[in-house]
Write a protein that holds these residues in place. Structure first.
Motif, short mmCIF file in Angstrom:
data_model
loop_
_atom_site.label_atom_id
_atom_site.label_comp_id
_atom_site.label_asym_id
_atom_site.label_seq_id
_atom_site.Cartn_x
_atom_site.Cartn_y
_atom_site.Cartn_z
N VAL A 106 28.42 24.66 48.43
CA VAL A 106 29.63 24.09 49.03
C VAL A 106 30.60 25.15 49.50
CG1 VAL A 106 29.45 21.93 47.76
CG2 VAL A 106 30.70 23.85 46.76
N GLY A 107 30.16 26.41 49.61
CA GLY A 107 31.03 27.48 50.06
C GLY A 107 31.63 28.27 48.92
N PHE A 108 32.60 29.14 49.24
CA PHE A 108 33.22 30.00 48.24
C PHE A 108 34.18 29.22 47.35
CE2 PHE A 108 31.85 33.14 51.32
CZ PHE A 108 31.39 34.17 50.51
N SER A 109 34.16 29.57 46.07
CA SER A 109 35.05 28.97 45.09
C SER A 109 35.60 30.07 44.18
CB SER A 109 34.32 27.92 44.25
OG SER A 109 33.87 26.85 45.05
N ASN A 110 36.69 29.76 43.48
CA ASN A 110 37.32 30.70 42.57
C ASN A 110 36.85 30.45 41.14
OD1 ASN A 110 38.77 31.79 44.69
ND2 ASN A 110 40.57 30.50 44.31
N TYR A 111 36.58 31.55 40.42
CA TYR A 111 36.13 31.48 39.04
C TYR A 111 36.95 32.43 38.18
CZ TYR A 111 32.08 29.18 41.11
OH TYR A 111 31.26 28.32 41.80
N TRP A 112 37.17 32.04 36.94
CA TRP A 112 37.93 32.83 35.98
C TRP A 112 37.13 33.05 34.71
CZ3 TRP A 112 42.62 34.99 37.03
CH2 TRP A 112 43.33 34.49 38.12
N GLY A 113 37.26 34.24 34.13
CA GLY A 113 36.73 34.49 32.81
C GLY A 113 37.67 33.98 31.74
N GLN A 114 37.25 34.09 30.49
CA GLN A 114 38.03 33.57 29.38
C GLN A 114 39.14 34.51 28.93
OE1 GLN A 114 35.19 35.17 28.96
NE2 GLN A 114 35.74 36.63 27.35
N GLY A 115 39.08 35.77 29.35
CA GLY A 115 40.08 36.75 28.99
C GLY A 115 39.68 37.62 27.83
N THR A 116 40.16 38.86 27.83
CA THR A 116 39.95 39.78 26.72
C THR A 116 41.27 40.49 26.41
OG1 THR A 116 38.57 41.60 25.88
CG2 THR A 116 39.19 41.69 28.21
N GLN A 117 41.60 40.60 25.15
CA GLN A 117 42.88 41.15 24.72
C GLN A 117 42.87 42.66 24.75
OE1 GLN A 117 45.86 39.47 23.61
NE2 GLN A 117 46.69 41.56 23.81
N VAL A 118 43.89 43.24 25.37
CA VAL A 118 44.13 44.68 25.35
C VAL A 118 45.49 44.91 24.70
CG1 VAL A 118 44.54 46.76 26.70
CG2 VAL A 118 42.72 45.17 27.36
N THR A 119 45.50 45.67 23.62
CA THR A 119 46.74 45.98 22.92
C THR A 119 46.91 47.49 22.85
OG1 THR A 119 46.56 43.98 21.56
CG2 THR A 119 48.05 45.70 20.79
N VAL A 120 48.03 47.98 23.36
CA VAL A 120 48.34 49.41 23.36
C VAL A 120 49.52 49.62 22.42
CG1 VAL A 120 48.87 51.43 24.74
CG2 VAL A 120 47.57 49.53 25.75
N SER A 121 49.25 50.25 21.29
CA SER A 121 50.27 50.41 20.26
C SER A 121 49.89 51.53 19.31
CB SER A 121 50.45 49.11 19.47
OG SER A 121 51.37 49.27 18.41
N SER A 122 50.91 52.17 18.75
CA SER A 122 50.68 53.17 17.72
C SER A 122 50.50 52.52 16.36
CB SER A 122 51.86 54.15 17.66
OG SER A 122 52.00 54.85 18.88
#
Length: 122
Positions: A106-122
């Motif tokens: 049916v042509g081009f469609s948009n897809y999303w992943g579930q996400g992955t957490q990135v935490t930048v901290s000391s």
């Protein structure tokens, strides 16, 4: 249908590096554009980097010079190399694709992943 799955997130110290990966699976016929977005708590989801089929790349100002988007469409993978990470980079990172599937055709469609957490901290 198409599925996108991110991996590679985690906890890193300021100045550290991470490489995020996005694996695409399913009935993929053609990929028009792949991108990475991120969303911090209480904030809108924002574009981080994108790469078109002709290899044109675009980056959000806060990550220019530090992040690099790359792809291997033959392997159905897209990556985000993140260097010199800052606390303000902390967010859930999402893989996005504008993809044409051969079923349903049916042509081009948009897809999303579930996400992955990135935490930048000391």
């Amino acid at each position: 249908q198409v599925q996108l799955v991110e991996s590679g997130g985690g906890l890193v110290q300021p100045g550290g590096s991470l490489r995020l990966s996005c694996a695409a699976s399913g009935r993929i016929f053609s990929i028009n554009l792949m991108a990475w977005y991120r969303q911090a708590p209480g904030k809108e989801r924002e574009l981080v980097a994108e790469m078109s089929r002709d290899d044109y790349r675009k980056y959000a100002d806060p990550v220019k010079g530090r992040f690099t988007i790359s792809r291997d469409f033959a392997k159905k993978m897209v990556y985000l190399q993140m260097n010199s990470l800052k606390p303000e980079d902390t967010a859930v990172y999402y893989c996005f694709g504008n993809i044409r599937s051969d079923y349903p055709n049916v042509g081009f469609s948009n897809y999303w992943g579930q996400g992955t957490q990135v935490t930048v901290s000391s």
